[in-house]
Motif scaffolding. Structure first.
Motif, short mmCIF file in Angstrom:
data_model
loop_
_atom_site.label_atom_id
_atom_site.label_comp_id
_atom_site.label_asym_id
_atom_site.label_seq_id
_atom_site.Cartn_x
_atom_site.Cartn_y
_atom_site.Cartn_z
N TYR A 1 0.75 7.80 -4.12
CA TYR A 1 1.13 6.94 -3.00
C TYR A 1 1.58 7.73 -1.77
N LEU A 2 2.24 8.88 -1.97
CA LEU A 2 2.69 9.65 -0.81
C LEU A 2 1.51 10.21 -0.01
N GLU A 3 0.53 10.69 -0.72
CA GLU A 3 -0.69 11.18 -0.07
C GLU A 3 -1.35 10.07 0.73
N LEU A 4 -1.47 8.89 0.13
CA LEU A 4 -2.09 7.76 0.80
C LEU A 4 -1.22 7.27 1.97
N LYS A 5 0.09 7.26 1.76
CA LYS A 5 0.99 6.81 2.82
C LYS A 5 0.89 7.72 4.04
N ASN A 6 0.88 9.01 3.83
CA ASN A 6 0.76 9.95 4.95
C ASN A 6 -0.56 9.76 5.69
N MET A 7 -1.63 9.52 4.95
CA MET A 7 -2.93 9.28 5.57
C MET A 7 -2.89 8.03 6.43
N LEU A 8 -2.25 6.97 5.93
CA LEU A 8 -2.17 5.72 6.68
C LEU A 8 -1.27 5.86 7.89
N ILE A 9 -0.18 6.61 7.78
CA ILE A 9 0.71 6.84 8.93
C ILE A 9 -0.05 7.56 10.04
N GLU A 10 -0.88 8.53 9.66
CA GLU A 10 -1.69 9.24 10.65
C GLU A 10 -2.66 8.31 11.36
N LYS A 11 -3.05 7.23 10.68
CA LYS A 11 -3.98 6.25 11.27
C LYS A 11 -3.25 5.17 12.07
N GLY A 12 -1.91 5.26 12.11
CA GLY A 12 -1.15 4.34 12.94
C GLY A 12 -0.41 3.25 12.20
N TYR A 13 -0.45 3.25 10.89
CA TYR A 13 0.27 2.24 10.12
C TYR A 13 1.76 2.60 10.05
N THR A 14 2.60 1.58 10.10
CA THR A 14 4.04 1.77 9.94
C THR A 14 4.50 1.06 8.67
N PHE A 15 5.53 1.61 8.05
CA PHE A 15 6.00 1.10 6.77
C PHE A 15 7.44 0.61 6.90
N LYS A 16 7.73 -0.51 6.24
CA LYS A 16 9.07 -1.09 6.24
C LYS A 16 9.87 -0.68 5.01
N SER A 17 9.17 -0.41 3.89
CA SER A 17 9.85 -0.17 2.62
C SER A 17 9.64 1.27 2.16
N GLU A 18 10.29 1.60 1.04
CA GLU A 18 10.13 2.91 0.42
C GLU A 18 9.17 2.86 -0.77
N THR A 19 8.48 1.77 -0.95
CA THR A 19 7.75 1.52 -2.20
C THR A 19 6.32 2.04 -2.18
N ASP A 20 5.79 2.28 -3.37
CA ASP A 20 4.37 2.59 -3.50
C ASP A 20 3.52 1.33 -3.34
N THR A 21 4.12 0.17 -3.58
CA THR A 21 3.37 -1.09 -3.50
C THR A 21 2.97 -1.43 -2.07
N GLU A 22 3.85 -1.17 -1.11
CA GLU A 22 3.49 -1.43 0.29
C GLU A 22 2.29 -0.56 0.69
N VAL A 23 2.18 0.62 0.10
CA VAL A 23 1.01 1.47 0.37
C VAL A 23 -0.27 0.75 -0.06
N VAL A 24 -0.22 0.05 -1.20
CA VAL A 24 -1.40 -0.69 -1.67
C VAL A 24 -1.78 -1.76 -0.66
N ALA A 25 -0.80 -2.51 -0.17
CA ALA A 25 -1.09 -3.56 0.81
C ALA A 25 -1.69 -3.00 2.08
N GLN A 26 -1.11 -1.91 2.59
CA GLN A 26 -1.61 -1.31 3.82
C GLN A 26 -3.01 -0.71 3.62
N LEU A 27 -3.21 -0.09 2.46
CA LEU A 27 -4.52 0.51 2.17
C LEU A 27 -5.59 -0.57 2.04
N PHE A 28 -5.23 -1.69 1.42
CA PHE A 28 -6.19 -2.79 1.30
C PHE A 28 -6.59 -3.28 2.69
N GLU A 29 -5.62 -3.40 3.59
CA GLU A 29 -5.95 -3.78 4.97
C GLU A 29 -6.89 -2.76 5.60
#
Length: 227
Positions: free
Chosen positions: A108-136
């Motif tokens: 999830y950290l690898e995916l989260k960093n990739m999504l942050i680089e693409k402009g996504y912002t995160f509200k939580s500390e969870t791996d689950t929010e990464v799934v939601a953002q990645l699905f989008e």
């Protein structure tokens, strides 16, 4: 272990979701939440820290959330402290995707960093929010093909329940190394992480196989493999 429930049909979803979660309290949890969708509007999400009774009170036993399709969750904290922000369900940045998840996404950290680089912002500390953002990020208009692309990206153990506002009466469920059941009703269908959540509504159920994708609507369930 966390608990998952989901419902799509013609009845109000929230009271059914709360009842299903109450049957899963034995699994233990530190917070709970619901996401309920009314037609093609964005899902209404309500969460509460502590006992399920707090969520029941907060939603007036589910009556405050109108809609016939929804997902619910009881959470044991793994990524992030137990609070409402880290509780499930989690939404994607545009609010169109809602996800509940049991298990751990190992990368999830690898995916989260990739999504942050693409402009996504995160509200939580969870791996689950990464799934939601990645699905989008992967979303192509089709729930099944997007889920297949999601499974190519994530590693770990998971049971997932996913909603998208573009598909108002639809739930998608998929699992790997965490149990997830499909309950079959008349004019309504369910997902749950264990049988007790289903027994009041149906005695017909199906245990998803690994990386088998279930698409639930009120009039039936379709199963797909990862290919």
């Amino acid at each position: 272990m966390c608990g998952i429930v989901g419902f799509t049909g013609n009845r109000q979803a929230a009271p059914i979701l709360l009842d299903g979660l109450s049957k899963l309290e034995y699994r233990g949890y530190d917070s709970a939440g619901l996401a309920v969708r009314d037609g093609d509007a964005l899902a209404q999400v309500v969460k509460a820290k502590g006992r399920l009774s707090n969520l029941v009170e907060k939603t007036d036993n589910g009556n405050a959330l109108k809609g016939t399709c929804g997902i619910g969750h009881t959470r044991w904290a793994t990524h992030g402290v137990p609070n409402e922000i880290n509780s499930h369900p989690h939404n994607s940045q545009n609010g169109k995707i809602s996800v509940v998840h049991n298990g751990i996404i190992e990368n999830y950290l690898e995916l989260k960093n990739m999504l942050i680089e693409k402009g996504y912002t995160f509200k939580s500390e969870t791996d689950t929010e990464v799934v939601a953002q990645l699905f989008e990020d992967l979303y192509d208009g089709d729930m099944v093909s997007t889920t297949r692309k999601l499974l190519e990206k994530i590693r770990g153990a998971y049971a997932l329940g996913i909603m998208c506002t573009d598909h108002p009466d639809t739930l998608v469920a998929v699992r790997k190394d965490c149990p997830l059941l499909i309950g079959l009703g008349k004019g309504e269908n369910y997902i749950a992480s264990d049988i007790p959540a289903l027994l009041e509504y149906t005695r017909e159920y199906y245990l998803l196989e690994t990386n088998e994708i279930a698409v639930l609507k009120n009039d039936g369930v379709k199963l797909y493999d990862i290919d």
